[in-house]
Enzyme design. Structure first.
Site, PDB file in Angstrom:
ATOM      1  N   ASP A   1       6.600 -11.822   7.514  1.00 32.72           N
ATOM      2  CA  ASP A   1       6.040 -11.563   8.694  1.00 32.72           C
ATOM      3  C   ASP A   1       6.999 -11.974   9.856  1.00 32.72           C
ATOM      4  O   ASP A   1       6.888 -11.580  11.035  1.00 32.72           O
ATOM      5  CB  ASP A   1       4.745 -12.522   8.727  1.00 32.72           C
ATOM      6  CG  ASP A   1       3.736 -11.844   7.833  1.00 32.72           C
ATOM      7  OD1 ASP A   1       2.668 -12.364   7.542  1.00 32.72           O
ATOM      8  OD2 ASP A   1       3.923 -10.664   7.318  1.00 32.72           O
ATOM      9  N   ALA A   2       7.685 -13.061   9.529  1.00 35.07           N
ATOM     10  CA  ALA A   2       8.626 -13.580  10.250  1.00 35.07           C
ATOM     11  C   ALA A   2       9.625 -12.683  11.129  1.00 35.07           C
ATOM     12  O   ALA A   2       9.862 -12.378  12.205  1.00 35.07           O
ATOM     13  CB  ALA A   2       9.404 -14.840  10.045  1.00 35.07           C
ATOM     14  N   ASP A   3      10.096 -11.891   9.995  1.00 35.38           N
ATOM     15  CA  ASP A   3      11.069 -10.654  10.447  1.00 35.38           C
ATOM     16  C   ASP A   3      10.514  -9.682  11.283  1.00 35.38           C
ATOM     17  O   ASP A   3      10.894  -9.127  12.251  1.00 35.38           O
ATOM     18  CB  ASP A   3      11.567  -9.940   9.113  1.00 35.38           C
ATOM     19  CG  ASP A   3      12.423 -10.940   8.377  1.00 35.38           C
ATOM     20  OD1 ASP A   3      13.168 -10.453   7.557  1.00 35.38           O
ATOM     21  OD2 ASP A   3      12.941 -11.958   8.737  1.00 35.38           O
TER      22      ASP A   3
ATOM     23  N   ASP B   1       7.789 -10.022  13.148  1.00 35.39           N
ATOM     24  CA  ASP B   1       7.335 -10.516  14.652  1.00 35.39           C
ATOM     25  C   ASP B   1       8.858 -10.477  15.226  1.00 35.39           C
ATOM     26  O   ASP B   1       8.789 -10.194  16.543  1.00 35.39           O
ATOM     27  CB  ASP B   1       6.950 -12.085  14.468  1.00 35.39           C
ATOM     28  CG  ASP B   1       5.519 -12.060  13.922  1.00 35.39           C
ATOM     29  OD1 ASP B   1       5.041 -13.034  13.808  1.00 35.39           O
ATOM     30  OD2 ASP B   1       5.059 -11.078  14.078  1.00 35.39           O
TER      31      ASP B   1
ATOM     32  N   LYS C   1      -0.317  11.157 -15.332  1.00 38.55           N
ATOM     33  CA  LYS C   1      -1.185  10.700 -14.254  1.00 38.55           C
ATOM     34  C   LYS C   1      -0.127  10.753 -13.089  1.00 38.55           C
ATOM     35  O   LYS C   1       0.778  10.310 -12.809  1.00 38.55           O
ATOM     36  CB  LYS C   1      -1.156   9.105 -14.482  1.00 38.55           C
ATOM     37  CG  LYS C   1      -1.705   8.319 -13.464  1.00 38.55           C
ATOM     38  CD  LYS C   1      -1.966   6.694 -14.217  1.00 38.55           C
ATOM     39  CE  LYS C   1      -2.767   5.960 -13.101  1.00 38.55           C
ATOM     40  NZ  LYS C   1      -2.210   5.810 -11.788  1.00 38.55           N
TER      41      LYS C   1
ATOM     42  N   LYS D   1      -8.538  10.672 -21.821  1.00 33.87           N
ATOM     43  CA  LYS D   1     -10.259  10.699 -21.713  1.00 33.87           C
ATOM     44  C   LYS D   1     -10.824  11.098 -22.825  1.00 33.87           C
ATOM     45  O   LYS D   1     -10.370  12.174 -23.481  1.00 33.87           O
ATOM     46  CB  LYS D   1     -10.370  11.505 -20.454  1.00 33.87           C
ATOM     47  CG  LYS D   1      -9.757  11.278 -19.335  1.00 33.87           C
ATOM     48  CD  LYS D   1      -9.907  12.295 -18.152  1.00 33.87           C
ATOM     49  CE  LYS D   1      -9.072  11.820 -16.734  1.00 33.87           C
ATOM     50  NZ  LYS D   1      -8.960  13.019 -15.937  1.00 33.87           N
TER      51      LYS D   1
ATOM     52  N   CYS E   1      -1.388 -27.015  -3.310  1.00 30.97           N
ATOM     53  CA  CYS E   1      -1.424 -27.898  -2.028  1.00 30.97           C
ATOM     54  C   CYS E   1      -2.832 -28.643  -2.029  1.00 30.97           C
ATOM     55  O   CYS E   1      -3.961 -27.713  -1.980  1.00 30.97           O
ATOM     56  CB  CYS E   1      -1.302 -27.090  -0.839  1.00 30.97           C
ATOM     57  SG  CYS E   1      -1.582 -27.931   0.783  1.00 30.97           S
TER      58      CYS E   1
END
Ligand code: IVH
Length: 707
Positions: A46-48, A50, A129, A301, A448
């Site tokens: 996300d930092a990249d 932004d 598939k 199937k 955490c």
């Protein structure tokens, strides 16, 4: 990882460089945005994202006349997907259970036999598939009236106009059932994919990572003319609603679809044992490279449709089919760094940052490292993995990916280890909030302890809350909640529902944010209001309780029906004792760990306050069981005893539950019905003593209408 052209300061760019840089950033940001919102599969940190977005804005601010018509600064959230109307599928579109090796397949065949109590010959179809996206085509009186994507399986997107442009899709059918929903896969051939990317590149447009993304991106275009210009194809392999049966076997149904004008896969075969299925798998694997389109496994199937009906479904997958996936694809690259991400439930997950490498046609720059034991070369029981080799920053590592699964680090080449590489030290403090990160006995993960005070956990919970299976608020995706959290607008889900009231002139505030206008702000508040009415199962899922996924949320919702009943039970339940605990565990699919996790959450003061504040803003809709309302056994408690001759116990139970009955193991005053086969003993006596209605197996089948 994405390189933001470091060193090239925006202030120093010439006009030509700025134009080139905007052309480079647009497809990159649009692809990242789409991967994030539409495919829920972020391609870059996300930092990249932004920082690239800020760079794009800064250049546009300096050279306003260079702003492109497809400028990423005009994109808000999942805009690409927003324009389609929604379609509720009359018959749910399911996914498939995955299998990875021969043992899984023998296991599948054995399970099917056992469930049916079937010892005679048993046929299966085996077919490739297709690696595309599924589509449901609805024909009424032979005319194509609607095409819808799978969406969440219950509600998809209406892409009728786009589907009409695909030449493999007939607009009309002759001699078809009055209502017929044909299901299959939209895909793009490898040659068409390469040609499309070359064209896109030439025009400075967006290129696609693989044929599946290209097919998805091309079908889900708001402008059907764009879809028409993209060479999409379609293989039919299943059906949904159907007013008269197509055939009595999978194979003959496929032939019927072919004779109606659909493409069906020519590699479909009939097999009669696990060995036979595996032999056909091997033969398809050999042909895979020369097929001209991507496949990612083989689907098996049960052929007999009457048996398919008896086998029925689990919550999201049929019992009568399985996808045997091809093995993962591998590549070697350098491990540049190990980052720690903190998840919704506080787990510290190590993420490998890699020198980008192509694995099976997709560029991979991040991979999961699971947990600290995994990095150190041990499994959860302390036994060595990778012969005990640890993983260090700087190592040459083997990356593998299988289908859509997040890439993993499988191996490390010690002969290539740099001298200075140091053993990785896993943090003992949360990198986001500095709370202690502890390991509980028997848990591979370090967590955490910060709970809601940890910003990472809070953000992840919000992202989960608005996810597609959660509140799914239009215009409020993961990116938006994250930004709102960062700016202090929302901290917990309840804040979403007070956003407008708190701002008074919320629209005014929102419209000043980058990427928002008056209209989108108004739409957002409308979309939030719309979700105040929410189904109980979605609410329970959205709370983000550890161990509670989509299907267990539905199990809980169906069992308790209303929020009041659920909340009351969880507030008073005691872990390990009492009736509320026993009732929770009586739900098929709810185990001790899940039950304890729900109770702990409800009895934690801070969590409880957040839940109460949220529910106060909502109108929770009671859960309506999927069973038909006119089922004669809906809401009844049924006990099976003795030997059943026409169905196995598992089948009897699943069928009763699918009709809305509760199946219990013991007779009590709450029992409505006892189904007693030969050899019934104490339970039949107890039922008789309590005046409970007793039926034999035929009586039961007659009652539910399948005698
Ligand atoms: S049968 C009720 N057959 O794979 C089951 N699915 O991973 C209906 N897919 O959602 C699916 N090729 O989009 C079936 N030959 C095939 C398939 C196939 C591709 C896709 C389909 C499904 C997904 C599950």
């Amino acid at each position: 990882m994405v390189q933001p052209l470091e060193g090239l300061d925006v202030g120093a760019l010439s006009e030509g460089e700025a134009r080139a840089e905007l052309a480079r950033l647009a497809p990159m940001l649009l692809a990242a945005n789409q991967a994030y919102h539409t495919h829920d599969a972020p391609k870059m940190p996300d930092a990249d994202y932004d920082s690239l977005k800020r760079r794009n804005l800064a250049i546009e601010a300096r050279f306003p006349h260079l702003k492109r018509s497809d400028s990423p600064s005009e994109q808000v959230g999942a805009a690409v997907a927003d324009g389609f109307s929604k379609v509720a599928h009359e018959v749910r579109m399911l996914s498939l259970e995955n299998a990875f090796d021969a043992a899984d397949i023998t296991d599948f065949v054995d399970r099917v036999r056992k469930y049916l109590g079937h010892t005679g010959p048993l046929a299966f179809t085996a077919e490739p598939k297709i690696d595309g996206l599924s589509l449901s085509l609805r024909y009424e009186k032979g005319k194509l009236v609607q095409a819808a994507t799978r969406g969440d399986g219950e509600v998809g997107e209406n892409v009728t106009e786009n589907a009409r442009t695909i030449s493999d899709i007939p607009h009309s059918l002759i001699d078809a059932p009055e209502v017929l929903e044909v299901r299959g896969e939209v895909y793009m051939s490898l040659a068409d994919f390469q040609a499309l990317n070359a064209r896109q590149e030439q025009r400075g447009g967006k290129t696609f990572a693989n044929p599946r993304n290209a097919a998805a991106g091309s079908l889900r275009q708001l402008d059907a003319n764009i879809t028409a210009s993209r060479p999409l194809r379609f293989f039919a392999y299943a059906w949904g609603a159907c007013s008269t049966p197509l055939a009595d076997s999978q194979m003959t149904a496929m032939n019927r679809l072919a004779s109606l004008g659909f493409q069906t896969n020519p590699l479909t075969r009939l097999c009669d044992s696990a060995e036979d299925l595996l032999a056909h798998y091997a033969s398809i694997e050999v042909q895979r490279a020369s097929l001209g389109y991507d496949i990612d496994g083989v689907v098996y199937k049960v052929d007999d449709l009457a048996l398919q009906r008896r086998l029925g479904f689990r919550s999201t997958t049929p019992r009568w089919a399985i996808a045997h996936k091809f093995p993962a694809e591998l590549a070697w690259t350098r491990l540049l760094a190990i980052d720690i991400q903190v998840g919704r439930t506080g787990v510290l997950s190590p993420v490998a940052r890699l020198e980008p490498v192509t694995v099976g046609g997709v560029v991979v720059s991040n991979a999961t490292l699971h947990n600290e034991d995994y990095i150190q070369g041990r499994d959860s029981k302390g036994a060595p993995i990778r012969e005990g080799k640890d993983i260090r920053v700087g190592d040459l590592v083997q990356v593998y990916r299988a289908g859509d699964v997040i890439p993993k680090i499988a191996d490390v080449d010690l002969s290539q280890r740099p001298d200075e590489a140091q053993p990785y030290e896993f943090p003992a403090l949360c990198p986001e909030c500095n709370s202690p990160a502890q390991r509980e006995e028997g848990d591979a993960a370090r967590r955490c302890a910060g709970g809601l005070i940890c910003p990472a956990q809070a953000v992840e919970r919000l992202r989960h809350f608005v996810s597609r299976a959660g509140f799914d608020i239009e215009g409020l995706g993961a990116k938006q909640v994250e930004a709102f959290y960062r700016d202090g607008w929302i901290a917990t889900p309840a804040d979403i529902f007070t956003l407008k009231a708190r701002f008074g002139t919320g629209v005014q505030q929102l419209k000043n944010r980058e990427g928002w206008g008056v209209k989108s702000a108004e739409n957002l508040f409308d979309a939030i209001d719309e979700k105040r009415k929410i189904s109980l199962n979605r609410l329970i899922f959205a709370l983000g309780i550890r161990h509670v996924g989509e299907s267990s949320a539905s199990l809980l919702a169906n069992r308790y029906s209303t929020w009041a009943a659920f909340e009351m039970a969880m507030t008073h339940a005691k872990i390990g004792e009492g009736t509320a605990w026993a009732e929770l565990l009586a739900i098929d699919g709810v185990g001790v760990v899940l039950a304890a996790s729900v109770i702990t959450t409800f009895q934690n003061e801070r969590e409880r306050a957040a839940i109460d504040a949220l529910v106060a803003a909502l109108e929770v809709q009671p859960s309506i069981a999927r069973a038909p309302l006119d089922s004669p056994v809906a809401g009844k408690t049924v006990v099976f005893t003795g030997t059943l001759e026409k169905m196995t116990r598992a089948e009897a139970k699943a069928r009763a539950e699918s009709l809305g009955a509760k199946v219990s193991g013991s007779v009590s005053a709450k029992t409505d019905l006892l189904v007693a086969g030969p050899g019934a003993g104490s339970k039949a006596k107890a039922a008789a003593a309590l005046g409970v209605e007793i039926l034999d197996e035929d009586g039961w089948l007659a009652l539910i209408g399948t005698a």
